[in-house]
Design a protein around this motif. Sequence first.
Motif: not given
Length: 412
Positions: A258, A254, A175
């Motif tokens: 996360n 990402s 990513t």
Amino acid sequence: NLTDTITINNKTFKRDDYTNITDKIVCLAQKSLHTTPHHPISLVRQRIVNYFYKTFLNSRRNPLFSVYDNLSPIVSLAQNFDSLLIPENHPSRLKSDCYYINREYLLRAHTTAHQAELIRAGLDNFLIVGDVYRRDEIDSKHYPVFHQLDAVRLKTKDQLFSCENDLKLFDCDDTACIPGGPTKQRCHTFEAFKLMEHELKTTLVGLAKELFGNQVRYRWVDTSFPFTQPSWELEVYYNNEWLEILGCGIMMQSLLTNVGVNNRIGWAFGLGLERIAMCLFKIQDIRLFWSNDSGFLNQFKDDDLKSPIIYKPISQHPQCIHDISFWLPEDKTDSLSFCSNDFYDLVRNVAGDLVEQVLLVDQFTHPKSGKKSLCYRIIYRHMERTLTNAEVNEVHQLIECAASDQFGVTIR
Ligand code: PHE
């Protein structure tokens, strides 16, 4: 700045060297124009929300999107910046651009600040509406508080490809990519990316037509945001010029990983409600949204959301123009220690909405002493009545005193 705490919406915070929020802004943070019935900002919100309700239905024919319009504007730096992958050195974090409460909290600079936490909470389709805060110049198009609407839509492989089982969302699990780049993210398959881009763009063109009419001329402009890639702006042709109405893009993968989402791809956009309301209702001055004048507010009482409303200006009262010139103290001649936004906030704090515009009209550095002089033109005009010379003089003097007190400048 006499106390070492500050209270906003009944919550108390410690001041520190980052605190730059003013009393005027604390006051504005109590209003909720976007949920005030019949307020033009609220009318635009309703029209956009209704468009999403009718455009996206679940299998039981209920609206797919849920709406969050009551989240506190007080957010952490983690929410406003870090969760959105905005780098440490990004200009949008500057003290000269944001209203910081202290080193940990600020008034959100965009409603995107809530995106990550709502995704983490398990939501796939949602809208966020709220007041946002940015330090900026003073003119008919800028106000330190305005309103935004954000949207997020996440889709699984099955939702995107309608069970066309050979197709995939991801090519690889890398990513990482150059933030703000113009091309698709490496981890996304071409077909997943294209379908998402297509749905995003048709949704937003549909929204533009809903608001501005079927005939609206529009164009897509490439741009970049730290939290989407690729990213676009939608512009509509209005009053002989191209007007940017929103920013959007494919969400950074990402950002999703996360917050624990590994099996979905997303699109997102954000738009400003004032700019759209100013076009739709032909409202010339952004301060009007904050007016309590019934001559303004009563024009929006129509219950039919779709009936066109064209705001008829309440009479224009005369302007009153005063210049203010001062020498900066010797240790503050560089642009970092004194910025125009500091002065604009001082003016708003002292004179409130009596001021229509502030312009930097002259600056020069004395060749011998090296001292720097600035001259600002302050244009006073009340929205609802004629100002007397005496009251303008008094306010102008208060601004002069406050400037010499707070910045150590010498009035010329
Ligand atoms: N937050 C962006 C702004 O304030 C808009 C945006 C939201 C862009 C979501 C892309 C995705 O300009």
